[in-house]
Structures are given as structure tokens and as C-alpha cells.
Motif scaffolding. Structure first.
Motif, PDB file in Angstrom:
ATOM      1  N   PHE A 136       0.824  -1.203   0.000  1.00 40.81           N
ATOM      2  CA  PHE A 136       0.000   0.000   0.000  1.00 40.81           C
ATOM      3  C   PHE A 136       0.863   1.260   0.000  1.00 40.81           C
ATOM      4  O   PHE A 136       0.481   2.278  -0.599  1.00 40.81           O
ATOM      5  N   GLU A 137       2.001   1.210   0.651  1.00 37.89           N
ATOM      6  CA  GLU A 137       2.911   2.363   0.616  1.00 37.89           C
ATOM      7  C   GLU A 137       3.352   2.621  -0.819  1.00 37.89           C
ATOM      8  O   GLU A 137       3.413   3.757  -1.283  1.00 37.89           O
ATOM      9  N   PHE A 138       3.626   1.545  -1.545  1.00 32.88           N
ATOM     10  CA  PHE A 138       4.027   1.651  -2.946  1.00 32.88           C
ATOM     11  C   PHE A 138       2.870   2.143  -3.817  1.00 32.88           C
ATOM     12  O   PHE A 138       3.022   3.095  -4.605  1.00 32.88           O
ATOM     13  N   LEU A 139       1.700   1.521  -3.678  1.00 29.12           N
ATOM     14  CA  LEU A 139       0.556   1.877  -4.519  1.00 29.12           C
ATOM     15  C   LEU A 139       0.115   3.323  -4.288  1.00 29.12           C
ATOM     16  O   LEU A 139      -0.207   4.042  -5.249  1.00 29.12           O
ATOM     17  N   ALA A 140       0.110   3.748  -3.028  1.00 31.08           N
ATOM     18  CA  ALA A 140      -0.272   5.132  -2.741  1.00 31.08           C
ATOM     19  C   ALA A 140       0.729   6.099  -3.352  1.00 31.08           C
ATOM     20  O   ALA A 140       0.351   7.145  -3.901  1.00 31.08           O
ATOM     21  N   GLY A 141       2.005   5.759  -3.270  1.00 27.64           N
ATOM     22  CA  GLY A 141       3.032   6.611  -3.859  1.00 27.64           C
ATOM     23  C   GLY A 141       2.914   6.720  -5.362  1.00 27.64           C
ATOM     24  O   GLY A 141       3.283   7.739  -5.965  1.00 27.64           O
TER      25      GLY A 141
END
Length: 286
Positions: A136-141
Motif C-alpha cells: 500500500f505504501e508503494f501503490l499510494a506513492g
């Protein structure tokens, strides 16, 4: 002139027909719920009666959509309590591999969802669900969740709002039908969490949707980007990664739930009547 006995029989017959109509409607609503959440029996609440009745919290696939045969009429709509979505298009990105680990697993991360209905904040447990939080940290970024609608609301048996599919369909398929977005899957994590082992996902829980079939034991570790937010205690088996807790925005979920949902007669999906769109999603380390 109609005799008293004839009148009594007529009233009894009318009462019986009303009872049958109510039972038929209840069965139709159950089929809608089963097909809408399950999409192939994947959130199959097979661990208990409520789970079995409700179907499943699946990240749907095309086969599941075709198998659904709902026939319930749309529910009556309450006024839309939400604002118009911000300008912008939903993401069409996808990746071949799960992103490399980049988070601090000893830290706490928060995900903020700025939605058309209000802000929702989620505290994520990186120690217990490192790969889910990292994803999720990756997708949000990457802006992957921005401008994506929350496509499913369940308000009977279990009480959840499902989001995370930019296509807004629950199938997660790319426009050409070749890629199950976001293109990679992540493993199930934290399924032995004491909160969910007892057969209930408490209100405020945020967990991953997946395509796991509890009956055939197929499709473990099939989480992608779809997740569900629990707004009332919901009886579910421990098959869905619980990775976060809502710290702000339960009132937002209640507003969305109060507006109700409308079953799609073609797919069985139960779309919220409220216009629920994630305008912006951000993940930060606390």
C-alpha cells in the motif's frame, strides 16, 4: 354474498401469499449478497452460518461475475450524502512483480483516504503485515488508488465497504481483459490475529479482499489492491489479512452505509448509493 367462512379462507390465502412473497424476496436478497461479495465464493463465510449465508469478500474475477444470477429489484435510494469526485482519471497502471520491501517494519504507518464522503484514516501494522503495508505504501506513492471508486457495500450479515479497484467493478481487470490489477499478488498475513480467530472482524478493522475459496482451499495468497473496511462487527472466517484499524472516519462509513446500496442485476455487485470515490490516498510513517 360472501359467507364468513369464504371470507376467512380468502384472508388466510392472502396471508399465505404474502408470507411466500417475503420468503422469496429474502432468498433473492441472499443470492444478491452471496454473488456480490463472493464473486466465486471467495470471502466464503464458510466458517459459520453467517459467513455461509453472506457469501464472501472477494476480489472478483470474470468467471465469478458470469456465474452470478441475482434477481432482486434495486433497493430504494436515500439522498446521496457525498460530494462530487475531484477531477482526474483512475489509474491504469500495473506491475509484473510485488514491490521490493522498503518500509521500516518496526514502525507504524498510517494511510489516509481523502474521499468524496469525508476523510478516513487507517493505522497499519507493519510488524504483523509487512508485505501488505509495503504494497500500500508503494501503490499510494504511485497514485494507484487516487480517483478510484469504492465499488461494494454490504449491509446485511456482514457490514463492509470494499475499495481498491480502480476499474470500479470488483473484477480488477485491465481494459483489455489481460491483467488482474495491480498485476501482482501478495501473501496472506496475520491470519492468526486473536481479533479475527474468534470468528468476528471487529468494527474498525481494515482487511484485504482476495479470491480464496474456503471450500476448495484454492487461491491462497491472492490479495492485490482491494480491501474492505468493517463498519460494524462482522462474522467472517480468518481468511482475510487484517492489516489496519480505522482511527478516524467511522462516522463517514456510517453515512455511506445509511445511504444504502443497489444490487446490479447483471453482476450481483452491491454498489453503494453514495458516491464514494477516493480522491487521494497517502501513506506516511508515524
Amino acid at each position: 354474498m360472501v359467507s364468513n367462512e369464504q371470507r376467512r379462507k380468502q384472508l388466510a390465502r392472502e396471508k399465505y401469499l404474502r408470507q411466500q412473497q417475503r420468503r422469496t424476496e429474502a432468498r433473492r436478497r441472499t443470492r444478491i449478497r452471496n454473488a456480490g461479495i463472493a464473486g466465486g465464493l471467495a470471502l466464503v463465510l464458510a466458517a459459520g452460518g453467517a459467513y455461509a449465508a453472506a457469501g464472501g469478500l472477494a476480489a472478483d474475477d470474470k468467471k465469478a461475475d458470469k456465474a452470478a444470477e441475482p434477481s432482486a429489484p434495486p433497493t430504494s435510494k436515500a439522498p446521496d450524502p457525498c460530494e462530487k469526485p475531484a477531477k482526474g482519471a483512475a489509474s491504469t497502471k500495473h506491475w509484473k512483480k510485488e514491490p521490493k520491501m522498503s518500509i521500516d517494519t518496526s514502525a507504524t504507518y498510517t494511510m489516509k483516504l481523502e474521499t468524496t464522503c469525508g476523510d478516513i484514516e487507517i493505522e497499519m501494522d507493519a510488524a504483523k503485515t509487512p508485505r501488505t503495508v509495503n504494497s500500500f505504501e508503494f501503490l499510494a506513492g504511485e497514485g494507484y488508488l487516487d480517483h478510484s471508486p469504492c465499488h461494494r457495500l454490504v449491509d446485511q450479515g456482514i457490514y463492509v465497504l470494499q475499495c481498491g479497484d480502480p476499474t470500479g467493478t470488483g473484477t480488477g481487470m485491465s481494459a483489455d481483459g489481460k491483467v488482474q490489477q495491480p498485476g501482482y499478488t501478495i501473501p496472506d498475513e496475520n491470519l492468526d490475529d486473536p481479533k479475527v480467530k474468534k470468528g468476528t472482524y471487529p468494527a474498525g478493522t481494515v482487511a484485504m479482499a482476495n479470491r480464496y475459496n474456503a471450500q476448495t482451499k484454492e487461491n491462497r495468497d491472492s490479495g492485490g489492491s482491494q480491501f474492505f473496511l468493517v463498519y460494524e462487527d462482522s462474522p467472517l472466517p480468518p481468511d482475510y489479512t487484517p492489516f489496519g484499524t480505522i482511527t478516524k472516519g467511522m462516522d463517514v462509513l456510517k453515512k455511506i452505509a445509511d445511504a444504502g446500496m443497489t444490487p446490479d442485476p447483471q453482476t450481483g455487485n452491491t454498489k453503494p448509493n453514495a458516491t464514494v470515490v477516493i480522491d487521494k490516498a497517502t501513506v506516511r510513517k508515524k
